[in-house]
Design a protein around this motif. Structure first.
Motif, PDB file in Angstrom:
ATOM      1  N   GLN A 176       9.281-107.174  -6.158  1.00 56.04           N
ATOM      2  CA  GLN A 176       9.015-108.524  -5.651  1.00 56.04           C
ATOM      3  C   GLN A 176       8.954-109.540  -6.789  1.00 56.04           C
ATOM      4  O   GLN A 176       9.480-110.660  -6.661  1.00 56.04           O
ATOM      5  CB  GLN A 176       7.711-108.522  -4.855  1.00 56.04           C
ATOM      6  N   ALA A 177       8.322-109.165  -7.899  1.00 58.18           N
ATOM      7  CA  ALA A 177       8.226-110.092  -9.033  1.00 58.18           C
ATOM      8  C   ALA A 177       9.597-110.384  -9.626  1.00 58.18           C
ATOM      9  O   ALA A 177       9.903-111.534  -9.992  1.00 58.18           O
ATOM     10  CB  ALA A 177       7.297-109.514 -10.097  1.00 58.18           C
ATOM     11  N   VAL A 178      10.442-109.369  -9.719  1.00 57.33           N
ATOM     12  CA  VAL A 178      11.783-109.568 -10.273  1.00 57.33           C
ATOM     13  C   VAL A 178      12.622-110.442  -9.353  1.00 57.33           C
ATOM     14  O   VAL A 178      13.332-111.359  -9.801  1.00 57.33           O
ATOM     15  CB  VAL A 178      12.462-108.209 -10.521  1.00 57.33           C
ATOM     16  N   LEU A 179      12.568-110.176  -8.055  1.00 60.03           N
ATOM     17  CA  LEU A 179      13.352-110.970  -7.104  1.00 60.03           C
ATOM     18  C   LEU A 179      12.851-112.415  -7.025  1.00 60.03           C
ATOM     19  O   LEU A 179      13.623-113.319  -6.687  1.00 60.03           O
ATOM     20  CB  LEU A 179      13.315-110.328  -5.718  1.00 60.03           C
ATOM     21  N   ALA A 180      11.573-112.637  -7.324  1.00 59.90           N
ATOM     22  CA  ALA A 180      11.029-113.993  -7.286  1.00 59.90           C
ATOM     23  C   ALA A 180      11.345-114.790  -8.539  1.00 59.90           C
ATOM     24  O   ALA A 180      11.137-116.009  -8.566  1.00 59.90           O
ATOM     25  CB  ALA A 180       9.515-113.936  -7.071  1.00 59.90           C
ATOM     26  N   SER A 181      11.833-114.124  -9.583  1.00 54.49           N
ATOM     27  CA  SER A 181      12.174-114.831 -10.815  1.00 54.49           C
ATOM     28  C   SER A 181      13.455-115.641 -10.623  1.00 54.49           C
ATOM     29  O   SER A 181      14.218-115.404  -9.682  1.00 54.49           O
ATOM     30  CB  SER A 181      12.352-113.825 -11.953  1.00 54.49           C
ATOM     31  N   PRO A 182      13.735-116.608 -11.515  1.00 54.24           N
ATOM     32  CA  PRO A 182      14.982-117.382 -11.393  1.00 54.24           C
ATOM     33  C   PRO A 182      16.232-116.501 -11.405  1.00 54.24           C
ATOM     34  O   PRO A 182      17.177-116.739 -10.657  1.00 54.24           O
ATOM     35  CB  PRO A 182      14.928-118.316 -12.605  1.00 54.24           C
ATOM     36  N   GLU A 183      16.232-115.469 -12.263  1.00 54.95           N
ATOM     37  CA  GLU A 183      17.388-114.576 -12.292  1.00 54.95           C
ATOM     38  C   GLU A 183      17.522-113.789 -10.991  1.00 54.95           C
ATOM     39  O   GLU A 183      18.636-113.545 -10.523  1.00 54.95           O
ATOM     40  CB  GLU A 183      17.272-113.595 -13.466  1.00 54.95           C
ATOM     41  N   GLY A 184      16.378-113.402 -10.414  1.00 52.21           N
ATOM     42  CA  GLY A 184      16.424-112.666  -9.166  1.00 52.21           C
ATOM     43  C   GLY A 184      16.893-113.504  -7.998  1.00 52.21           C
ATOM     44  O   GLY A 184      17.616-113.025  -7.109  1.00 52.21           O
ATOM     45  N   ARG A 185      16.508-114.771  -7.963  1.00 54.31           N
ATOM     46  CA  ARG A 185      16.942-115.642  -6.869  1.00 54.31           C
ATOM     47  C   ARG A 185      18.428-115.960  -6.951  1.00 54.31           C
ATOM     48  O   ARG A 185      19.041-116.348  -5.951  1.00 54.31           O
ATOM     49  CB  ARG A 185      16.136-116.942  -6.902  1.00 54.31           C
ATOM     50  N   ALA A 186      19.015-115.777  -8.127  1.00 52.34           N
ATOM     51  CA  ALA A 186      20.439-116.058  -8.285  1.00 52.34           C
ATOM     52  C   ALA A 186      21.326-114.855  -7.964  1.00 52.34           C
ATOM     53  O   ALA A 186      22.552-114.937  -8.103  1.00 52.34           O
ATOM     54  CB  ALA A 186      20.711-116.506  -9.727  1.00 52.34           C
ATOM     55  N   LEU A 187      20.745-113.752  -7.509  1.00 47.45           N
ATOM     56  CA  LEU A 187      21.532-112.566  -7.191  1.00 47.45           C
ATOM     57  C   LEU A 187      22.403-112.800  -5.963  1.00 47.45           C
ATOM     58  O   LEU A 187      22.089-113.625  -5.110  1.00 47.45           O
ATOM     59  CB  LEU A 187      20.606-111.374  -6.936  1.00 47.45           C
ATOM     60  N   PRO A 188      23.507-112.056  -5.834  1.00 47.57           N
ATOM     61  CA  PRO A 188      24.370-112.201  -4.646  1.00 47.57           C
ATOM     62  C   PRO A 188      23.628-111.820  -3.365  1.00 47.57           C
ATOM     63  O   PRO A 188      22.640-111.085  -3.389  1.00 47.57           O
ATOM     64  CB  PRO A 188      25.525-111.229  -4.932  1.00 47.57           C
ATOM     65  N   ASP A 189      24.135-112.313  -2.252  1.00 44.88           N
ATOM     66  CA  ASP A 189      23.501-112.029  -0.956  1.00 44.88           C
ATOM     67  C   ASP A 189      23.832-110.623  -0.456  1.00 44.88           C
ATOM     68  O   ASP A 189      23.118-110.097   0.400  1.00 44.88           O
ATOM     69  CB  ASP A 189      23.958-113.057   0.085  1.00 44.88           C
ATOM     70  N   SER A 190      24.886-110.026  -0.940  1.00 43.94           N
ATOM     71  CA  SER A 190      25.273-108.697  -0.487  1.00 43.94           C
ATOM     72  C   SER A 190      24.229-107.663  -0.914  1.00 43.94           C
ATOM     73  O   SER A 190      23.856-107.584  -2.092  1.00 43.94           O
ATOM     74  CB  SER A 190      26.640-108.321  -1.078  1.00 43.94           C
ATOM     75  N   ASP A 191      23.760-106.881   0.054  1.00 42.82           N
ATOM     76  CA  ASP A 191      22.729-105.871  -0.245  1.00 42.82           C
ATOM     77  C   ASP A 191      23.256-104.805  -1.207  1.00 42.82           C
ATOM     78  O   ASP A 191      22.528-104.325  -2.077  1.00 42.82           O
ATOM     79  CB  ASP A 191      22.260-105.208   1.049  1.00 42.82           C
ATOM     80  N   ILE A 192      24.518-104.435  -1.058  1.00 38.19           N
ATOM     81  CA  ILE A 192      25.087-103.391  -1.914  1.00 38.19           C
ATOM     82  C   ILE A 192      25.152-103.870  -3.364  1.00 38.19           C
ATOM     83  O   ILE A 192      24.746-103.157  -4.297  1.00 38.19           O
ATOM     84  CB  ILE A 192      26.485-102.988  -1.406  1.00 38.19           C
ATOM     85  N   GLN A 193      25.657-105.099  -3.570  1.00 39.22           N
ATOM     86  CA  GLN A 193      25.724-105.633  -4.926  1.00 39.22           C
ATOM     87  C   GLN A 193      24.335-105.809  -5.524  1.00 39.22           C
ATOM     88  O   GLN A 193      24.105-105.516  -6.701  1.00 39.22           O
ATOM     89  CB  GLN A 193      26.478-106.969  -4.924  1.00 39.22           C
ATOM     90  N   ARG A 194      23.410-106.277  -4.706  1.00 39.04           N
ATOM     91  CA  ARG A 194      22.051-106.497  -5.205  1.00 39.04           C
ATOM     92  C   ARG A 194      21.409-105.185  -5.637  1.00 39.04           C
ATOM     93  O   ARG A 194      20.796-105.100  -6.704  1.00 39.04           O
ATOM     94  CB  ARG A 194      21.212-107.178  -4.122  1.00 39.04           C
TER      95      ARG A 194
END
Length: 463
Positions: A74-92
């Motif tokens: 959760q902390a990683v996904l909430a970071s600026p880099e985490g919010r910039a990840l692609p929407d695709s679950d597989i790529q993420r």
């Protein structure tokens, strides 16, 4: 701080608490103030302190580990880099997995450039939450150590406290074993119910054709697949319960008779461990032996007697090697059963004029028969679950034949085939593996229960 470092710190606190408790108890034992006597030995006070300091803290660390993993994500996904990840679950998932590997030092760089940017976030979050969990575990360990050390008194029953902890550990181990068995049964049952929603149970249980390959188009032949399990269970019984038992029962029983009735003590002390080594040989080694040595001999023998269909992969080759593999199961159980027959029965038979061989045949073996039967059933249970020997020596063809020189297959081999590779659990082909596993589990369970019942009756009669 990592959870591993926290665990070492907890064990260190427990060791220090144990040493302090031991010294205090030893001092009380020497002092014997006013004639009082220490109720428990110092070693029990030390063990009591160690358990109170270590076990609650270790439980905290075990419970915190999955919580920490979720908080880190959760902390990683909430970071600026985490919010910039692609929407695709597989790529993420791929990027997050590479970032974790980089943060743990397993790889230097990932295929995705985003993973390199996320790695410091993972490292930072892991350190933060591990420190929180480790600090809390240390507080619990210190509290437990303080509680245990203050309990070191003349009248305190430290031994009872240690025994209560041991009892809890035993109950926890039993509960884990029971829950594991329950989880296995439920996982097989739920997936099997999904399979039987696609395939009729009657077709599965009584069908004589097995071809689980599903066509890509509805107009192709065999597009619905054929899921008759009778050839698979026939192959399992043919190899494991017939051919293997024909080899294992005579050799195992005669080995037990020789070792218990005829062999000198020194010979028995050497031969019995050597025989039981067979049970520790990896099954893949037996598979190589069956495929490279026994199978060509069986094929050449079949051709020499006029069996033109003799194959290099045959039920006879696999069954012979499987029978050799399970000889120790039959031999050990028969050995224990024969040795448990009261000596008075042997002496009585010899006293009326019977020879040693007649005594063995008419007195010892009938008395030991329940234990021998139990060993045979346990050996059958072991044989029908074997996979590697069948894969390497018997083939993959689901043939319902009594020809021992023909290729056959078993249930376990087909389970491996159905679940090999990347499979989606939404087709009858994949779910058939769970139905086969459930039915094999039931059969094996019934055999084990029968064997245990027979052995229990035997022990009640002679112990």
């Amino acid at each position: 701080m990592t959870l591993g470092v926290a665990l070492l710190a907890v064990l260190l606190v427990a060791a220090v608490a144990s040493a302090i408790a031991y010294r205090r108890a030893s001092a009380l034992r020497v002092a014997r103030a006013k004639g009082a006597r220490l109720n428990s030995l110092p070693i029990y006070h030390a063990m009591f302190a160690f358990l109170w300091a270590a076990l609650p803290a270790m439980i905290v660390l075990a419970a915190w580990s999955p919580v920490q993993s979720r908080l880190v994500d959760q902390a990683v996904l909430a970071s600026p880099e985490g919010r910039a990840l692609p929407d695709s679950d597989i790529q993420r998932e791929s990027i997050l997995g590479e970032a974790q590997d980089i943060a743990r030092g397993k790889i230097e760089a990932g295929f995705n450039p985003e993973s390199t940017a996320l790695a410091p976030r993972y490292h930072e979050a892991n350190g933060k939450y591990a420190a929180i969990g480790g600090a809390f575990a240390l507080l619990v360990a210190l509290a437990g150590a303080a509680f245990a050390v203050t309990r070191v008194k003349f009248e305190f029953r430290a031994r009872s406290g240690v025994e209560r902890w041991v009892m809890l550990l035993l109950m926890a181990a039993s509960t884990v074993a029971i829950l594991t068995t329950l989880g296995i049964v439920l996982s097989l049952l739920f997936e099997s119910l999904r399979f039987f929603g696609m395939v009729s149970p009657t077709e599965f249980l009584f069908g004589t054709s097995w071809s689980p390959q599903m066509a890509l188009r509805p107009d192709q032949a065999g597009s619905s697949g054929e899921f008759g399990s009778v050839p698979l269970f026939w192959g399992t019984a043919f190899i494991g319960a017939i051919i293997a038992m024909i080899v294992a029962i005579p050799l195992g029983l005669m080995s037990a008779i020789y070792l218990t009735q005829y062999a000198a003590p020194r010979v028995r002390a050497w031969l019995k461990p050597i025989l039981e080594i067979l049970a520790g040989v990896p099954t893949v080694v037996y598979g190589y032996f069956a495929a490279l040595t026994v199978a060509p001999i069986v094929r050449d023998f079949g051709l020499s007697i006029g069996v033109t269909s003799a194959s290099s992969e045959s039920a006879l080759a696999a069954g012979l090697v499987m029978g050799i593999m399970i000889i120790p199961f039959v031999s050990s159980m028969a050995d224990d059963s024969i040795a448990a027959v009261p000596q008075a029965m042997r002496d009585g038979s010899l006293a009326v004029g019977a020879t040693k061989s007649e005594t063995i045949k008419r007195v010892v073996l009938p008395a030991a028969l329940p234990g021998v039967v139990g060993g045979v059933l346990l050996a059958v249970s072991r044989a029908i679950g074997e996979t590697m020997i069948v894969v390497m020596a018997a083939g993959l063809s689901a043939n319902m034949t009594a020809n021992p020189f023909a290729a056959v297959t078993t249930v376990t081999v087909q389970i491996v085939q159905l679940l090999t590779g990347d499979q989606e659990f939404d087709s009858a082909k994949t779910l058939a593996a769970f139905a086969l596993g459930l039915l094999l589990f039931v059969i094996t369970l019934i055999l084990n229960l029968i064997a245990l019942t027979v052995v229990r009756r035997y022990r009640e009669a002679y112990e």
